[in-house]
Every structure is written in C-alpha cells, then in structure tokens.
Design a protein around this motif. Sequence first.
Motif, PDB file in Angstrom:
ATOM      1  N   GLY A 148       5.243 -16.032   2.156  1.00 33.47           N
ATOM      2  CA  GLY A 148       3.914 -15.765   1.962  1.00 33.47           C
ATOM      3  C   GLY A 148       3.120 -16.762   2.361  1.00 33.47           C
ATOM      4  O   GLY A 148       1.617 -16.244   2.437  1.00 33.47           O
ATOM      5  N   CYS A 149       3.252 -17.888   2.964  1.00 30.29           N
ATOM      6  CA  CYS A 149       2.283 -18.823   3.367  1.00 30.29           C
ATOM      7  C   CYS A 149       2.434 -19.278   4.631  1.00 30.29           C
ATOM      8  O   CYS A 149       3.746 -19.451   5.071  1.00 30.29           O
ATOM      9  N   GLU A 150       1.646 -19.952   5.223  1.00 26.37           N
ATOM     10  CA  GLU A 150       1.748 -20.722   6.526  1.00 26.37           C
ATOM     11  C   GLU A 150       1.615 -22.213   6.310  1.00 26.37           C
ATOM     12  O   GLU A 150       0.562 -22.545   5.658  1.00 26.37           O
ATOM     13  N   PHE A 151       2.483 -22.835   6.816  1.00 26.94           N
ATOM     14  CA  PHE A 151       2.177 -24.426   6.658  1.00 26.94           C
ATOM     15  C   PHE A 151       1.272 -24.843   7.646  1.00 26.94           C
ATOM     16  O   PHE A 151       0.986 -24.679   8.909  1.00 26.94           O
ATOM     17  N   TYR A 185      -1.636  -9.932   6.280  1.00 26.25           N
ATOM     18  CA  TYR A 185      -0.694  -9.098   6.773  1.00 26.25           C
ATOM     19  C   TYR A 185      -1.761  -7.740   7.064  1.00 26.25           C
ATOM     20  O   TYR A 185      -2.596  -7.454   5.940  1.00 26.25           O
ATOM     21  N   PRO A 186      -2.051  -7.293   8.073  1.00 28.26           N
ATOM     22  CA  PRO A 186      -2.742  -6.048   8.152  1.00 28.26           C
ATOM     23  C   PRO A 186      -2.413  -4.560   7.398  1.00 28.26           C
ATOM     24  O   PRO A 186      -1.184  -4.664   7.355  1.00 28.26           O
ATOM     25  N   ASN A 206       0.207 -12.280   0.235  1.00 23.74           N
ATOM     26  CA  ASN A 206       1.042 -12.431  -1.076  1.00 23.74           C
ATOM     27  C   ASN A 206       0.502 -12.777  -2.142  1.00 23.74           C
ATOM     28  O   ASN A 206      -0.125 -13.717  -2.434  1.00 23.74           O
ATOM     29  N   SER A 207       0.418 -11.963  -3.134  1.00 26.55           N
ATOM     30  CA  SER A 207      -0.062 -11.745  -4.405  1.00 26.55           C
ATOM     31  C   SER A 207       0.878 -12.084  -5.665  1.00 26.55           C
ATOM     32  O   SER A 207       1.989 -11.192  -5.337  1.00 26.55           O
ATOM     33  N   MET A 242       4.988  -8.683   1.470  1.00 22.41           N
ATOM     34  CA  MET A 242       4.738  -9.321   2.772  1.00 22.41           C
ATOM     35  C   MET A 242       4.998  -8.439   3.765  1.00 22.41           C
ATOM     36  O   MET A 242       6.204  -7.490   3.915  1.00 22.41           O
ATOM     37  N   GLY A 243       4.289  -8.769   4.825  1.00 22.95           N
ATOM     38  CA  GLY A 243       4.460  -8.341   6.296  1.00 22.95           C
ATOM     39  C   GLY A 243       3.506  -7.131   6.319  1.00 22.95           C
ATOM     40  O   GLY A 243       2.715  -6.599   5.630  1.00 22.95           O
TER      41      GLY A 243
END
Length: 262
Positions: A148-151, A185-186, A206-207, A242-243
């Motif tokens: 759920g995260c981007e580095f 995510y849309p 992501n929650s 997610m997604g």
Amino acid sequence: MDNQAERPGYQFAGWYVDEARTKRINPGGKLPSAITLYDKWIPILYPVSYDMNGGTNSRKNPQFVSVESGVIALHPARKPGFRFDSWVLEGERISVLPERISRPIRLHALFAPLYTVHFETDGGGILQDREADENGYLDSFRPPMKFGCEFTGWFLDPECHWPFDISEPLTQDITLYAGWKSSWYPVTYDTDGGINARRNPSRYSNSREDIPLYPPVRRGYRFTGWQDVRGNILRAIPAGMMGPLKLKACWRKIRSHRKEDL
C-alpha cells in the motif's frame, strides 16, 4: 679549488666556465689570471619505500623524490575487505609528500574496516546491513517493498527530511531510513442510470479502517449496494484493500401502489 662543496639534497657536478653550465673546466688546463667559474648541482634522487600492511600500492605513487620534486599528491592503496585510511610518515597522517625532501622516505599504509550501513524500513521488507566498498561507495540494490505504499528514497533521519545520495561516498557508519508515501488507487462508478453521491471517493489509499461508500439515487429504484467485479456487494471499501476499484450500483425497482397499477 674546493671540490668538497656541499648543498643539502644535491650532488656537486663540477665547475663550469659558462653560466649555462655546458662547458666544464679542464682540471689539467691552464686558467687565465681572471675567470668566473660556475658550480653545477644535480638533485639527488631519494627512494620512497612503502609498508603496505597487506595491501597493494597505487602505480601512481612515486618511487623517488628529490629536493626539487615539489608537493606530490599520494594515491590510496587497496586491501580487500578494508578501506584505505591514510598514509603515515614518521607517525603523522599525510595525503601529500612535502616539498624539498632531502632524505629517503618510508610510508606506512593505514587501513580500517569498511563502513557499515544499517537500514530501518518502517514496516517494509527487512534489509540486512551492507558494507560500502573500499572507496566508501554502496553498490546499487533493490529498495524494500511495503504493501500500500510507494518507496520515496533513503533518508538520514527518522522523519525523512534529509535525503541520502547513494552516489556520494560514505565517511562513517550510518543508519538509513526508508521513506514512504501511500499509494492511491482510482475508484470508478457505474451508477446504471442513477446519480452518484458527491461524497463517494474518486480514489483511495491503503487504510486501517473501512472507507464509507454512500448510496446514489435513482427515481423509482431502491439502492441495494455497490457490486465489485467479483460480484461482492460493498457498502464500504474494506480496510487494507489495495488496487483499482470498479463498482456498479445495484437497484431494486420500487413497486407502485397507485390504483391504476393494481
């Protein structure tokens, strides 16, 4: 005539009758009553030896020096599994040979353990400590992953204010902190003729908690829920989901109770 003249760092090469020192005096010849003689000196080459302490010297380092060599930069030695620290001359760390050397020189190579990097990934994949190479550089490696995260990169502080530049050499052992941002995510809606609620999100991340979904409206129909592509009926976006999300409104037609419809 004194042939024992001394000049530190030089070897006496004789007397000459011209200022350019190309015509040497003939020791057996007859000198005129008045003459000017010019002394000639050749710089003495002094050897430079190296105590490598198990390492390998750089080919660029000098093998000889003289009083006329000037300041000479020294290049680092190499030793597998260690980083070069410095050269030591008579107990003093140096990076250059001083000018006007008039004696043999012996240098000692000083090595130290490689710098170590420790990683704090803040819930991402665990990375083992890594060592920089002998020049202080880190080899490239894959960043960690976190659901759920981007580095966003490595940082020198836990708050991720000061970014770390992997192209710069290390000068000490350090801890690096992974930076993250939530992936968005849309969410797309098929209202099937209805009007969507303005409060429904067009994207989500992501929650840890459910994200409410609000009912659309359609005249003559009762909304029964949002259906995802797998056929599940959702009234909220579940925590941890997610997604991209595609939702279709499900309706049930409202029966009319007017007499003409009976």
